[in-house]
Scaffold this active site. Structure first.
Site, short mmCIF file in Angstrom:
data_model
loop_
_atom_site.label_atom_id
_atom_site.label_comp_id
_atom_site.label_asym_id
_atom_site.label_seq_id
_atom_site.Cartn_x
_atom_site.Cartn_y
_atom_site.Cartn_z
N ASP A 1 45.29 51.98 43.08
CA ASP A 1 45.50 52.22 41.65
C ASP A 1 44.85 53.50 41.16
O ASP A 1 45.15 53.96 40.06
CB ASP A 1 44.94 51.03 40.85
CG ASP A 1 45.73 49.78 41.15
OD1 ASP A 1 45.17 48.86 41.78
OD2 ASP A 1 46.92 49.74 40.79
N HIS B 1 37.61 47.06 46.34
CA HIS B 1 38.72 46.17 46.71
C HIS B 1 38.14 44.93 47.35
O HIS B 1 37.12 44.97 48.03
CB HIS B 1 39.65 46.87 47.70
CG HIS B 1 40.99 46.23 47.80
ND1 HIS B 1 41.21 45.14 48.60
CD2 HIS B 1 42.15 46.49 47.17
CE1 HIS B 1 42.48 44.77 48.49
NE2 HIS B 1 43.07 45.56 47.62
C1 SDX Z 1 44.51 45.66 43.35
O1 SDX Z 1 44.02 41.81 46.38
C2 SDX Z 1 44.74 42.85 46.50
O2 SDX Z 1 45.25 43.15 47.53
C3 SDX Z 1 44.90 43.65 45.23
C4 SDX Z 1 45.75 44.90 45.35
C5 SDX Z 1 47.16 44.55 45.71
O3 SDX Z 1 47.85 45.44 46.22
O4 SDX Z 1 47.60 43.43 45.39
O5 SDX Z 1 45.22 45.76 46.33
C6 SDX Z 1 45.82 45.64 44.04
O6 SDX Z 1 44.27 44.77 42.57
C7 SDX Z 1 43.51 46.72 43.69
C8 SDX Z 1 42.15 46.55 42.92
C9 SDX Z 1 42.36 47.11 41.54
N1 SDX Z 1 41.19 46.81 40.67
C10 SDX Z 1 40.37 47.79 40.27
O7 SDX Z 1 40.45 48.96 40.66
C11 SDX Z 1 39.34 47.34 39.24
C12 SDX Z 1 37.96 47.92 39.62
N2 SDX Z 1 37.56 47.26 40.86
C13 SDX Z 1 36.91 46.04 40.71
O8 SDX Z 1 36.76 45.40 39.55
C14 SDX Z 1 36.49 45.35 42.00
O9 SDX Z 1 36.21 46.29 42.95
C15 SDX Z 1 37.48 44.35 42.53
C16 SDX Z 1 37.88 43.35 41.48
C17 SDX Z 1 38.71 45.03 43.04
C18 SDX Z 1 36.80 43.62 43.66
O10 SDX Z 1 35.75 42.91 43.05
P1 SDX Z 1 34.63 42.25 43.94
O11 SDX Z 1 35.26 41.49 45.08
O12 SDX Z 1 33.65 41.54 43.07
O13 SDX Z 1 33.92 43.52 44.57
P2 SDX Z 1 32.82 43.38 45.60
O14 SDX Z 1 32.47 41.95 45.92
O15 SDX Z 1 33.24 44.24 46.74
O16 SDX Z 1 31.59 43.99 44.80
C19 SDX Z 1 30.46 44.33 45.54
C20 SDX Z 1 29.56 45.09 44.58
C21 SDX Z 1 29.19 44.29 43.34
O17 SDX Z 1 27.92 44.76 42.93
P3 SDX Z 1 26.58 43.97 43.49
O18 SDX Z 1 26.73 42.54 43.04
O19 SDX Z 1 26.61 44.11 45.01
O20 SDX Z 1 25.43 44.72 42.86
O21 SDX Z 1 30.22 46.27 44.09
C22 SDX Z 1 30.30 46.23 42.68
C23 SDX Z 1 30.17 44.75 42.30
O22 SDX Z 1 29.65 44.64 40.98
N3 SDX Z 1 31.60 46.79 42.31
C24 SDX Z 1 31.78 47.78 41.44
C25 SDX Z 1 33.15 48.03 41.44
N4 SDX Z 1 33.77 47.19 42.29
C26 SDX Z 1 32.81 46.41 42.83
N5 SDX Z 1 30.90 48.47 40.66
C27 SDX Z 1 31.45 49.44 39.87
N6 SDX Z 1 32.74 49.75 39.82
C28 SDX Z 1 33.63 49.06 40.60
N7 SDX Z 1 34.94 49.36 40.54
#
Ligand code: SDX
Length: 432
Positions: free
Chosen positions: A366, A308
């Site tokens: 989710d 998140h």
């Molecule tokens: C919602 O904003 C809100 O409030 C949204 C929401 C709402 O109520 O409106 O809460 C609803 O959208 C919830 C999120 C739903 N999305 C997912 O579940 C999709 C899977 N999750 C992601 O794609 C991701 O976690 C995000 C988009 C939610 C956040 O993306 P970020 O900000 O890029 O994540 P981060 O900066 O914390 O990532 C840090 C690291 C990265 O790797 P490194 O560069 O450090 O090596 O974690 C990795 C990312 O690649 N990473 C994941 C991951 N999420 C982050 N790796 C694998 N699987 C994942 N799900």
């Protein structure tokens, strides 16, 4: 002399400015950089606005480290346990829990605006039979701006309130019709003898050939889903609604933009993507392989439902939904639901994996919501539609807050330009 300031110095010129620090009720204070460009000819740079406060708001507060979510100061767990979606909608819109009389008046108003104009029902026929329901939702909600525009004065608080009531009232009807259209079933008209959630479930599941009775267990589970998804600070879709609304656009058109943003799998589309992922994994034995793919930077696979932008601890909504999943599957005697077993095992393995621990990637709202919706018999392509019905209350509450604020002005982010230097036009006959 107040110390509530940050001094920014441009060492290239030696110029400095003091930027006031503004404190809020909870959470980090913010630095007001309003004079930065005028005084130092500098912009801040924050792609995705993840470190930027876009507005002041009284509606919702999230503490991502502590896993806290408050709607108008009330903890989400208390609202989930004691409240209902209509009462939560009132709270988000007006800022206070309603008295019985206020709640009854609000419920009556919502109840008497659930019908769609008969001509609007014809719009559905323009969609392919297999159109994604989110495509239909974007179109039909946007089309409401064609029915409520000429006599809508968005500078009049009473007009803004009526637009909000109309949106909240009509979203379940629009959403249920989108499901029915895809099934080739006749639309159901709203039934004012039912409460908001029962009406929504009836419109989705009733068929003319059968009497329809709404299972109270299903109604309570749907009530919980709508409460938990109602608002969430300045998330991507809410920010879209605010930015669109800041230009003075029609509120229904602004909400259509919010629906479009929510559709993305990185945002509200994740609940659908989670179920697709659980189906792809098929059985618990495939989980380690899938998790390795999610960790591989060269593989586009992500663990959907994990991570998140804000929560770097457990999403409090996920905690509530996880328990509700257990209860609902037990109550519906569906606890051997294979998807739920895979989800529980996936969560267990991922939360022991250093990659997810180091990055503080926990299940978000989710991760489990799709399992509840599956247990309720909601088709996969309707999951984000359900999310949009809930979030429409947050969107319109933020629109009302913004439109009612003294310093409301059009939003206009700036940029860091990395394009070509200024250059002269080259006639085509001498271009190489
Ligand atoms: C919602 O904003 C809100 O409030 C949204 C929401 C709402 O109520 O409106 O809460 C609803 O959208 C919830 C999120 C739903 N999305 C997912 O579940 C999709 C899977 N999750 C992601 O794609 C991701 O976690 C995000 C988009 C939610 C956040 O993306 P970020 O900000 O890029 O994540 P981060 O900066 O914390 O990532 C840090 C690291 C990265 O790797 P490194 O560069 O450090 O090596 O974690 C990795 C990312 O690649 N990473 C994941 C991951 N999420 C982050 N790796 C694998 N699987 C994942 N799900």
């Amino acid at each position: 002399m107040s110390n509530d300031k940050v001094t920014i110095t441009d060492h290239r010129t030696g110029k400095s400015i003091d930027c006031p620090i503004l404190g809020g009720t909870h959470g980090p204070a913010v630095v007001d950089i309003g004079n930065l460009q005028k005084k130092l000819n500098l912009f801040t740079h924050d792609p995705g606005f993840v470190n930027t406060s876009s507005c002041a708001s009284n509606i919702t507060f999230i503490d991502g480290d502590e896993g806290i979510l408050l709607y108008r100061g009330y903890p989400i767990a208390q609202l989930a346990e004691h409240s209902n979606f209509i009462e939560v909608s009132y709270l988000l819109m007006y800022g206070e829990l309603p008295t019985s009389a206020q709640l009854e008046a609000f419920r009556h108003s919502i109840c008497h605006h659930t019908l769609l104009h008969e001509e609007l029902l014809r719009f559905y026929r323009g969609y392919r039979y297999d159109a994604h329901p989110m495509a239909i939702l974007v179109g039909i909600v946007g089309a409401l701006s064609g029915y409520y525009h000429d006599d809508l004065n968005i500078d009049d608080p009473a007009h803004r309130e009526m637009a909000a009531h109309r949106l909240i009232a009509k979203m379940p009807t629009i959403a249920a019709n989108a499901l029915k259209y895809g099934q080739g079933h006749p639309f159901n008209y709203p039934d004012n003898t039912l409460d908001y959630v029962e009406n929504f479930l009836m419109m989705m599941f009733a068929v003319p050939t059968e009497t329809c009775s709404v299972n109270p267990i299903s109604a309570r589970a749907m009530e919980l889903m709508l409460i938990l998804h109602a608002d969430h600070e300045q998330n991507a879709s809410t920010s879209t609604v605010r930015l669109a609304g800041s230009s003075g656009a029609n509120p229904f058109a602004c909400v259509a933009g919010g629906i479009a943003t929510l559709w993305g799998p990185a945002h509200g589309g994740a609940n659908e993507a989670v179920i697709r992922m659980l189906h792809d994994i098929r059985n618990p034995g495939d989980i380690p392989k899938y998790i390795e793919r999610a960790k591989d930077k060269n593989d586009p696979v992500r663990l959907m439902g994990f991570g998140h932008r804000v929560y770097k601890n457990y999403d409090p909504r996920a905690t509530i939904i996880r328990q509700a999943c257990h209860d609902l599957l037990d109550e519906l005697s569906a606890h051997n639901q294979p998807l739920f077993e895979v989800a529980l095992k996936l969560e267990e393995i991922a939360l022991k994996d250093d990659y997810f621990i180091e990055r503080k990637l926990y299940p978000n709202v989710d991760f489990y919501s799709g399992i509840i919706l599956t247990a309720l018999g909601i088709p996969l392509n309707m999951f984000t539609v359900i999310f949009a019905v809930a979030r429409s209350v947050g969107w319109i509450s933020h629109w009302m807050e913004m439109m009612g604020s003294e310093d409301q002005r059009i939003g206009r982010p700036r940029q860091l330009y990395l394009g070509a230097e200024k250059r002269d036009y080259v006639p085509i006959d001498i271009r190489s």
